[in-house]
Write a protein that holds these residues in place. Structure first.
Motif, PDB file in Angstrom:
ATOM      1  N   ASP A 169       0.813  -1.221   0.000  1.00  0.00           N
ATOM      2  CA  ASP A 169       0.000   0.000   0.000  1.00  0.00           C
ATOM      3  C   ASP A 169       0.844   1.269   0.000  1.00  0.00           C
ATOM      4  O   ASP A 169       0.322   2.360  -0.244  1.00  0.00           O
ATOM      5  CB  ASP A 169      -0.931   0.014   1.222  1.00  0.00           C
ATOM      6  N   ALA A 174       1.662   1.447  -6.918  1.00  0.00           N
ATOM      7  CA  ALA A 174       0.420   0.803  -6.465  1.00  0.00           C
ATOM      8  C   ALA A 174      -0.625   1.845  -6.115  1.00  0.00           C
ATOM      9  O   ALA A 174      -1.818   1.637  -6.313  1.00  0.00           O
ATOM     10  CB  ALA A 174       0.696  -0.086  -5.259  1.00  0.00           C
ATOM     11  N   LEU A 175      -0.174   2.994  -5.596  1.00  0.00           N
ATOM     12  CA  LEU A 175      -1.101   4.077  -5.273  1.00  0.00           C
ATOM     13  C   LEU A 175      -1.774   4.617  -6.532  1.00  0.00           C
ATOM     14  O   LEU A 175      -2.915   5.060  -6.497  1.00  0.00           O
ATOM     15  CB  LEU A 175      -0.370   5.210  -4.545  1.00  0.00           C
ATOM     16  N   ASN A 177      -2.182   2.753  -9.527  1.00  0.00           N
ATOM     17  CA  ASN A 177      -3.027   1.707 -10.106  1.00  0.00           C
ATOM     18  C   ASN A 177      -2.720   0.394  -9.396  1.00  0.00           C
ATOM     19  O   ASN A 177      -1.742  -0.286  -9.700  1.00  0.00           O
ATOM     20  CB  ASN A 177      -2.776   1.574 -11.613  1.00  0.00           C
ATOM     21  N   CYS A 178      -3.577   0.081  -8.452  1.00  0.00           N
ATOM     22  CA  CYS A 178      -3.368  -1.077  -7.576  1.00  0.00           C
ATOM     23  C   CYS A 178      -3.284  -2.386  -8.370  1.00  0.00           C
ATOM     24  O   CYS A 178      -2.338  -3.157  -8.228  1.00  0.00           O
ATOM     25  CB  CYS A 178      -4.501  -1.110  -6.559  1.00  0.00           C
ATOM     26  N   ARG A 181      -0.199  -2.716 -10.705  1.00  0.00           N
ATOM     27  CA  ARG A 181       1.054  -2.923  -9.971  1.00  0.00           C
ATOM     28  C   ARG A 181       1.140  -4.356  -9.433  1.00  0.00           C
ATOM     29  O   ARG A 181       2.209  -4.967  -9.457  1.00  0.00           O
ATOM     30  CB  ARG A 181       1.159  -1.927  -8.823  1.00  0.00           C
ATOM     31  N   CYS A 199      -0.141  -5.553   3.283  1.00  0.00           N
ATOM     32  CA  CYS A 199      -0.862  -4.401   2.722  1.00  0.00           C
ATOM     33  C   CYS A 199      -1.938  -3.951   3.695  1.00  0.00           C
ATOM     34  O   CYS A 199      -2.413  -4.730   4.522  1.00  0.00           O
ATOM     35  CB  CYS A 199      -1.501  -4.797   1.391  1.00  0.00           C
ATOM     36  N   PHE A 203      -6.890  -0.955   1.272  1.00  0.00           N
ATOM     37  CA  PHE A 203      -6.251  -0.568   0.022  1.00  0.00           C
ATOM     38  C   PHE A 203      -6.987  -1.108  -1.184  1.00  0.00           C
ATOM     39  O   PHE A 203      -7.057  -0.474  -2.222  1.00  0.00           O
ATOM     40  CB  PHE A 203      -4.804  -1.030   0.014  1.00  0.00           C
ATOM     41  N   PHE A 204      -7.558  -2.314  -1.053  1.00  0.00           N
ATOM     42  CA  PHE A 204      -8.314  -2.902  -2.155  1.00  0.00           C
ATOM     43  C   PHE A 204      -9.773  -2.483  -2.031  1.00  0.00           C
ATOM     44  O   PHE A 204     -10.489  -2.959  -1.169  1.00  0.00           O
ATOM     45  CB  PHE A 204      -8.205  -4.428  -2.124  1.00  0.00           C
ATOM     46  N   GLU A 404      -7.811   6.492  -1.047  1.00  0.00           N
ATOM     47  CA  GLU A 404      -7.266   5.161  -1.255  1.00  0.00           C
ATOM     48  C   GLU A 404      -5.793   5.131  -0.869  1.00  0.00           C
ATOM     49  O   GLU A 404      -4.979   5.894  -1.379  1.00  0.00           O
ATOM     50  CB  GLU A 404      -7.430   4.730  -2.717  1.00  0.00           C
ATOM     51  N   GLY A 405      -5.451   4.258   0.052  1.00  0.00           N
ATOM     52  CA  GLY A 405      -4.079   4.192   0.534  1.00  0.00           C
ATOM     53  C   GLY A 405      -3.784   5.149   1.670  1.00  0.00           C
ATOM     54  O   GLY A 405      -2.682   5.154   2.216  1.00  0.00           O
TER      55      GLY A 405
END
Length: 616
Positions: A169, A174-175, A177-178, A181, A199, A203-204, A404-405
């Motif tokens: 995370d 990943a921040l 495009n989760c 990544r 993670c 985050f998901f 997100e994140g």
């Protein structure tokens, strides 16, 4: 190297044997020698069992020293109403067993911020590393490091390697495009024997990618379908907290400290379920009488105490530096920064900190590559929340980007915002009038029956807010999120709810005369017997909404979505509909007094004339 050592060892051993006559001494000497050889062989064997790009700071070492075994579950603890003290299973023994078989390759460990994901992974790393007989080498890499992928590619004999990847995370890519990544990581790691990733739980955001029942996450990688076994770290319970405190404050030697810590826990038990906060309990104990109601209050104490210890000259300078640095990193979507960036930042804002203070004596930790990050991401988020609470434009940027994140940032803002509005209510006993709360985090807030007139709630998060009976006349709720909010019997006359999210909201008996719902989402909303005369519902989504018994006289429903909506006994006198809507409703509703907009002629006519003209 090993052969050379053994050659000299046996020469020395022969010499000792020739000169020792006492059998007990001989056996002791042999035992010591064999132990020494064993230790050296193990060390040589484990030379590849490495922590890459990982520096163990003082706080992490402390966490490992007082580590209490964490438990896991394949069900999100947020989805469990009551979690029994004996629920779940110990994660480290589980993985030590999993590393012996080839049933599953990928694992993902999810937990909220401060719940000990990194400490767990470190403990797992050291536990496996110290095994004498093992088939695989083990390597731990922090994903936020700029060298992470390069280090993964360097690893030899991947099928004989267990790879631990910490902080998905916090990975910059990943921040952005989760899913993309994660696929990249799978591409790079598909040859490893086992891959374990940590993670944050939130985050998901896609529930389809993270099903709650199967405990698996699936991602397509080329022709291969990667399946993650998913486990959650459970929060600490009372017996685990007490176990931690007994390790930290031995009750026999530090009885007073131990009792003070227990007293603090019983006053704010829900807040110290996070191992990270427990690790800083010394700072929280300094004012033994203080009661903590919010997590951000605890962080405020921790941050101030930390700065107080670290600052060489001026506490305010170090606080300002941390504040500016947090914003700098957020805007650039960074978790790690270079030393020269720190120097440039100090110059830009004329922060007169020595290089030593800005790096070694700050809230930052350095990794093996020489890059710096906040000791914990939640500390970065604390500074972002403080910044946003004082700077509307920055708050707006954060709200537009989404959280997100950055779930701890969202929590901190929620606590700060709600405390602010409750204080206003205490000071203004007659209610609130003409005050701006733009982009505030007010989910779950309780404002039953409050008078909140002509206030600005643009972009506010009011999910599940309790606003039953509240007087919200002329309120600006444009783009506000009121999903599942309770507005039973509230007064929203002439309120602006343009583009608001009201899916699942309770609006029964609500007074909504002349309210603007254009392009709002009212799907599955309860609008029974709501008074909506002259309301603007152009482009609104009313799919599966319950409007039975509602008064919609002279309301404008052009372009609104009505599929599955309940219009039983709804007063539609003078309502403006388009041709498609008329065809959708005419079998269910009495439309004799409604008006129809005919697109091809751009005329408005009453329903009877429309039927005659179209021979319906």
């Amino acid at each position: 190297m090993l052969e050379c050592f053994l050659k000299y060892f046996f020469k020395i051993f022969s010499l000792i044997w020739d000169n020792i006559s006492d059998i007990d001494s001989t056996l002791s000497t042999i035992g010591i020698a064999i132990s020494a050889v064993g230790c050296i062989v193990i060390r040589l064997k484990n030379k590849h069992n490495r922590l890459i790009c990982f520096n163990l700071d003082k706080q992490t070492r402390q966490s490992l020293k007082y580590y209490v075994s964490v438990r896991g579950s394949d069900v999100d603890p947020c989805e469990q109403v009551n979690i029994a003290n004996n629920s779940g299973f110990e994660l480290i023994p589980f993985f030590m067993k999993a590393f012996k078989n080839s049933e599953s390759q990928y694992f993902i460990i999810l937990a909220d911020s401060g719940m000990g994901k990194t400490t767990f992974l470190l403990k797992l790393f050291f536990k496996y590393k110290r095994k004498i007989f093992k088939k695989y080498k083990i390597i731990l890499i922090p994903l936020p490091s700029s060298q992470a992928f390069e280090e993964i590619r360097k690893i030899k004999n991947k099928p004989r390697t267990i790879l631990l990847l910490d902080g998905f995370d916090e990975d910059g890519e990943a921040l952005k495009n989760c899913a993309s990544r994660l696929k990249e990581i799978c591409d790079e790691t598909e040859l490893f024997f086992k891959v374990v990733i940590t993670c944050r739980t939130q985050f998901f955001s896609d529930k389809e990618s993270e099903p709650q029942i199967t405990g698996k996450i699936r991602f397509g990688v080329g022709k291969k379908n990667i399946e993650f076994k998913k486990y959650y770290i459970l929060p600490f319970f009372e017996f685990e907290i007490i176990s931690y405190l007994k390790k930290k404050y031995n009750p026999f030697f530090k009885k007073e400290k131990y009792e003070q810590a227990l007293n603090l826990i019983f006053r704010c038990y829900q807040l110290v379920m996070r191992p990270m906060l427990l690790s800083y309990i010394d700072d929280l104990l300094q004012d033994n009488e203080k009661e903590y109601y919010n997590v951000y209050e605890m962080y405020e104490i921790l941050v101030n105490k930390w700065i107080e210890r670290e600052a060489l000259n001026n506490n305010n300078l170090l606080y300002e530096f941390s504040d500016k640095l947090a914003k700098y990193m957020y805007v650039r979507n960074k978790i790690y920064i270079k030393p020269n960036e720190i120097t440039n930042l100090c110059k830009k804002y004329d922060i007169k900190l020595q290089s030593l203070e800005a790096t070694s004596r700050s809230l930052l930790n350095r990794n093996a590559n020489g890059d710096y990050k906040f000791a914990h991401k939640s500390i970065l988020e604390f500074f972002l929340a403080k910044n946003a609470s004082n700077n509307f434009q920055f708050r707006k940027i954060i709200a537009k980007n989404g959280y997100e994140g950055y779930e701890m940032l969202k929590l901190f803002l929620k606590e700060m915002d709600q405390e602010y509005i409750y204080k206003l209510i205490r000071d203004e006993l007659r209610g609130l009038n003409d005050i701006s709360f733009e982009y505030f985090q007010l989910s779950d807030i309780k404002l039953y029956g409050m008078s909140i007139i002509d206030c600005n709630f643009t972009g506010c998060n009011l999910q599940r807010a309790e606003l039953a009976g509240a007087r919200l006349t002329y309120a600006n709720l444009r783009q506000a999120d009121l999903m599942n909010a309770n507005l039973l019997g509230a007064n929203l006359r002439e309120a602006n709810l343009e583009q608001a999210k009201l899916s699942g909201a309770k609006l029964k008996l609500t007074y909504l005369q002349s309210a603007d719902f254009s392009n709002a989402d009212l799907s599955k909303a309860d609008l029974r017997r709501a008074y909506m005369r002259d309301a603007n519902l152009i482009g609104a989504n009313l799919e599966k909404a319950d409007l039975s018994g509602a008064d919609l006289r002279q309301a404008n429903l052009l372009l609104s979505k009505l599929i599955g909506a309940n219009f039983t006994n709804t007063n539609l006198e003078g309502v403006l509909l388009d041709e498609n809507q008329v065809n959708c409703l005419r079998k269910e509703c009495d439309l004799k007094d409604t008006w129809v907009y005919v697109f091809n002629t751009k005329k408005i006519m009453n329903y009877q004339s429309y039927c005659e003209e179209n021979k319906l």
